[in-house]
Scaffold this active site. Structure first.
Site, PDB file in Angstrom:
ATOM      1  N   ARG A  57      18.581  21.656  45.463  1.00 21.95           N
ATOM      2  CA  ARG A  57      18.693  21.878  44.406  1.00 21.95           C
ATOM      3  C   ARG A  57      20.601  21.613  43.838  1.00 21.95           C
ATOM      4  NH1 ARG A  57      21.261  25.705  42.139  1.00 21.95           N
ATOM      5  NH2 ARG A  57      20.457  27.052  43.475  1.00 21.95           N
ATOM      6  N   TYR A 110       9.432   9.522  20.707  1.00 19.27           N
ATOM      7  CA  TYR A 110       8.822  10.248  21.028  1.00 19.27           C
ATOM      8  C   TYR A 110       8.305  11.875  20.766  1.00 19.27           C
ATOM      9  CZ  TYR A 110       7.016  12.624  25.394  1.00 19.27           C
ATOM     10  OH  TYR A 110       6.089  12.904  26.333  1.00 19.27           O
ATOM     11  N   ASP A 182      18.307   7.089  23.421  1.00 17.15           N
ATOM     12  CA  ASP A 182      17.423   7.557  25.219  1.00 17.15           C
ATOM     13  C   ASP A 182      16.643   5.908  24.922  1.00 17.15           C
ATOM     14  OD1 ASP A 182      14.415   7.315  26.131  1.00 17.15           O
ATOM     15  OD2 ASP A 182      13.858   8.401  24.928  1.00 17.15           O
TER      16      ASP A 182
END
Length: 387
Positions: A57, A110, A182
């Protein structure tokens, strides 16, 4: 076209895409980084990390290779790979914001991003307001003394709006806010927001970066080392990291990103040419068209105009749905950016979550993700779908 879409490296983008982070395996000489499908690592004594790895992780060698590649492609100091684009956005917002802060979001975005702001982030006291980011003055007017971030998609999803990144970056600097771009629709091959003044780049790596509709992933790339460290801390603390096989798939996809984007753009140009002449099409939305209101800005900040095309049809919502249902080579499905062409009805599919909001999309809108098949076959399929 501008010369702004270059990496800091002296090598070309295509070379960097293939080689950055892709160091040959020191044990065997394998030219492709291994998939380190492992959760934990043997330590050289208590606290003695071998190569900096202790638990996947926190870090994994396959993910590290991808993150180095991402940073190089976007010309950033730090790249971070996540389990999805929304996981990347969630980590970013929780690292940047606190209750009482404010964010300017675009009026075309989005649906999942809007849902994250409207239904999740707002619940812990973060406020947001909508602005037409293609108009820098509208962005300036939306900024308050509590604005900590300005969020931009360019080209936007699904209306293909264009934002002048450099102009909005200046507004962000003046207001003390971070500019988030983005870059999913463009990819770093066509556009590099950090070079234009953005602070953070977001990607859904599921799309053009992976490029083959076989992986879900997200990315953040930043130009500031301290911000990169802060985001890495949150990435580890929150845990929505890219798995090693997913990271390997994206690394493989990126190697062909340049040649794929060239073909996507070439095919999309041919598709828009046909659509603009079709009697049943009332409007074509594509920044490569000279009549597009953002065409000049797109030509300045992008290498070419990408593979996403939206259009509106006569007959309203039911006619648009019927076009989607009649398509055969264009696969009816959500997502985008794969080698195969996709078609969808945003109002009922990807953008259903924005219904009734300032981001609601036209009911007669159809969105295409133009793939890399033979252009003539794509044109024939659209013509029969339109009837």
């Amino acid at each position: 076209m501008s010369d702004l879409h270059t990496t800091p490296s002296t090598q070309s983008f295509e070379t960097v895409a293939i080689h950055a982070g892709n160091t040959a395996d020191p044990l065997t000489g394998a030219v492709v980084p291994p998939i380190y499908q492992v959760s934990t690592y043997k330590q050289d004594g208590v606290g003695g990390l071998r190569g900096g790895y202790e638990y996947s992780r926190s870090a994994n060698p396959t993910r590290t290779a991808l993150e180095e590649n991402l940073a190089a492609l976007e010309g950033g100091r730090r790249g971070l790979a996540f389990a999805s684009g929304l996981a990347a956005e969630d980590c970013l917002l929780r690292a940047l914001l606190a209750p009482g802060d404010h964010v300017v979001i675009p009026n075309d975005a989005y649906g999942g991003t809007f849902r994250l702001f409207a239904k999740v982030v707002s619940r812990w006291g973060v406020e947001w307001s909508v602005a037409d980011t293609s108009d820098p003055e509208a962005v300036r007017a939306a900024v308050t003394d509590r604005t900590k971030a300005i969020w931009v998609e360019t080209p936007s999803n699904p209306l293909l709006g264009i934002t002048d990144i450099a102009a909005v970056a200046q507004i962000a600097r003046e207001s003390g806010a971070r500019l988030v771009v983005d870059n999913t629709f463009a990819s770093p091959y066509l556009q590099q927001p950090l070079a234009l003044g953005a602070d953070i780049v977001v990607h859904s790596m599921t799309k053009y970066m992976g490029g083959h509709s076989d992986v879900v992933g997200g990315a953040l790339v930043v130009s500031d080392e301290a911000l990169g460290e802060e985001l890495a801390y949150h990435q580890n603390a929150m845990g929505a990291v890219a798995g090693p096989f997913d990271a390997w798939l994206v690394l493989r996809g990126i190697k062909t990103l340049a040649v794929r984007m060239d073909r996507h753009s070439e095919n999309a140009t041919k598709v828009t040419d046909m659509l603009t002449r079709h009697a049943r099409v009332t409007q074509v939305l594509y920044p490569g068209l000279p009549e597009h209101p953002g065409h000049e800005v797109a030509a300045k900040q992008m290498k070419s105009f990408g593979g996403m095309v939206s259009f509106r049809v006569q007959g309203g919502e039911e006619a648009a749905v019927e076009v989607c249902n009649r398509a055969k080579l264009f696969t009816l499905g959500e997502s985008l950016g794969g080698v195969e062409s996709l078609i969808e009805h945003p109002g009922r599919m990807t953008h259903a979550s924005v219904a009734g909001s300032a981001l609601e999309v036209p009911a007669d809108l159809v969105r295409l993700s133009v793939g890399i098949e033979a252009a003539d076959d794509l044109l024939a399929d659209l013509q029969q779908a339109l009837g």
